[in-house]
Write a protein that holds these residues in place. Structure first.
Motif, short mmCIF file in Angstrom:
data_model
loop_
_atom_site.label_atom_id
_atom_site.label_comp_id
_atom_site.label_asym_id
_atom_site.label_seq_id
_atom_site.Cartn_x
_atom_site.Cartn_y
_atom_site.Cartn_z
N PHE A 1 0.81 -1.21 0.00
CA PHE A 1 0.00 0.00 0.00
C PHE A 1 0.85 1.26 0.00
O PHE A 1 0.40 2.32 -0.38
CB PHE A 1 -0.97 0.01 1.18
CG PHE A 1 -2.01 -1.06 1.08
CD1 PHE A 1 -2.97 -0.99 0.09
CD2 PHE A 1 -2.00 -2.15 1.93
CE1 PHE A 1 -3.93 -1.97 -0.03
CE2 PHE A 1 -2.95 -3.14 1.82
CZ PHE A 1 -3.92 -3.05 0.83
N PHE B 1 -7.82 0.30 -2.44
CA PHE B 1 -7.67 0.78 -1.06
C PHE B 1 -8.91 0.53 -0.22
O PHE B 1 -8.83 0.19 0.96
CB PHE B 1 -7.37 2.29 -1.03
CG PHE B 1 -5.99 2.65 -1.48
CD1 PHE B 1 -4.88 2.20 -0.76
CD2 PHE B 1 -5.78 3.41 -2.62
CE1 PHE B 1 -3.58 2.52 -1.17
CE2 PHE B 1 -4.49 3.73 -3.03
CZ PHE B 1 -3.39 3.29 -2.31
N ARG C 1 -7.04 -1.44 2.13
CA ARG C 1 -6.03 -0.94 3.06
C ARG C 1 -6.63 -0.80 4.45
O ARG C 1 -7.21 0.23 4.79
CB ARG C 1 -5.47 0.41 2.60
CG ARG C 1 -4.32 0.86 3.53
CD ARG C 1 -3.66 2.11 3.06
NE ARG C 1 -4.48 3.29 3.33
CZ ARG C 1 -4.11 4.52 3.06
NH1 ARG C 1 -2.93 4.75 2.51
NH2 ARG C 1 -4.89 5.54 3.32
#
Ligand SMILES: [Zn+2]
Length: 305
Positions: free
Chosen positions: A142, A232, A277
């Protein structure tokens, strides 16, 4: 509130002819005062939603407003005989005073073609948002994505650009917004966090402390705008409540709705998880109004018609 004309205080101590002479000066104040406009909450801060409630001096067919460069659609609440419009103040808005401009169209027959207007400045104070000095560790993919991951990130950014700034004209929400889960809060809106030693942008949502598999409920009525995985956000649901107001639900383990489906407040739209994420399973919800993120907790606190 319309400020009291300073000459009013002096009226008792000055001759009558002067009073008569002074009176026309206060006439414009009298017509402005015949509008009653309130906000909920009474104190406006950056990052928070605001409900404008207006009682115009005459019956109107429609009312619209402008505020901080946004258009606001007003609806009429027959019970309280009040027009209401939901708006917000972006997190980036500096403290100061900002004008609300209203324009109303009187009902047919009463002075047709002439609109009535209202303008008043409202104070916006600085909201108090915490700074959290905790180094959260997220996976390297990430913070340092490879070319394939970079492609997925860009695809997600394009989807958000295409969908999240939409303003559908009709209001679908009604009544107050409810919490998407009955659980404690693990991170509030507006807090500043540090990822792997680097300060990230403010937290633009509200985190609920829930284990994976917890049912997640729609915060109000609306139409499912997105229900798909993004890099994400993980499994990502976005509900369009109309007039540019969206609620976003991130990191889900499972979808319970499809794009285009109409949902009711309280309806289960998915199960919580830790996809995308996320440092672990939790529910991140966000509120977007015409392109800016607002505090979901402040929206839930509003008592809406
Ligand atoms: Zn979050």
């Amino acid at each position: 509130m319309v400020s009291r004309p300073p000459n009013a205080i002096l009226l008792n101590s000055i001759p009558l002819f002067l009073v008569v002479w002074l009176l026309p000066a206060s006439a414009p104040l009298a017509s402005a005062a015949s509008w009653t406009v309130h906000t909920q909450p009474a104190r406006l801060v950056n990052g928070a939603p605001v409900l404008f409630q207006a009682k115009p001096p005459q019956r109107l067919a429609s009312l619209s407003g402008s505020w901080l460069g946004h258009e606001i659609s007003f609806s009429f609440d027959a019970k309280s005989k009040t027009w209401f419009g939901l708006a917000g103040v972006s997190l980036e808005t500096e403290p100061g005073t900002y004008a609300l401009e209203l324009s109303g169209e009187p009902i047919a027959g009463k002075s047709p073609g002439t609109k009535i207007s209202f303008s008043r400045k409202f104070a916006v104070a600085r909201g108090k948002y915490p700074k959290i000095k905790v180094a959260l560790s997220v996976e390297g993919k990430f913070t340092e994505p490879n070319p394939e991951q970079q492609k997925q990130i860009e695809a997600g950014q394009q989807i958000k650009k295409d969908y999240l700034n939409r303003v559908t004209p009709d209001r679908e929400w009604s009544g107050s917004f409810s919490a998407p889960a009955a659980a404690g809060i693990s991170d509030v809106f507006g807090s500043e966090r540090i990822f792997n030693g680097k300060t990230s942008s403010p937290h633009l949502g509200l985190d609920f402390r829930v284990p994976s598999g917890t049912p997640v409920a729609a915060m109000n009525d609306g139409t499912v705008l997105l229900a798909r995985p993004l890099y994400f956000e993980g499994n990502f649901v976005v509900i369009d409540h109309g007039q540019g107001l969206l609620t976003l639900y991130l990191h889900l383990s499972e979808f319970k709705v499809k794009e285009g489906e109409q949902v009711k407040r309280g309806q289960i739209i998915g199960l919580s998880g830790g996809t995308g994420r996320a440092t672990g399973p939790h529910l991140h919800v966000a509120v977007r109004w015409q392109g800016t993120y607002l505090d979901p907790a402040a929206l839930i606190r509003l008592e809406l018609p």
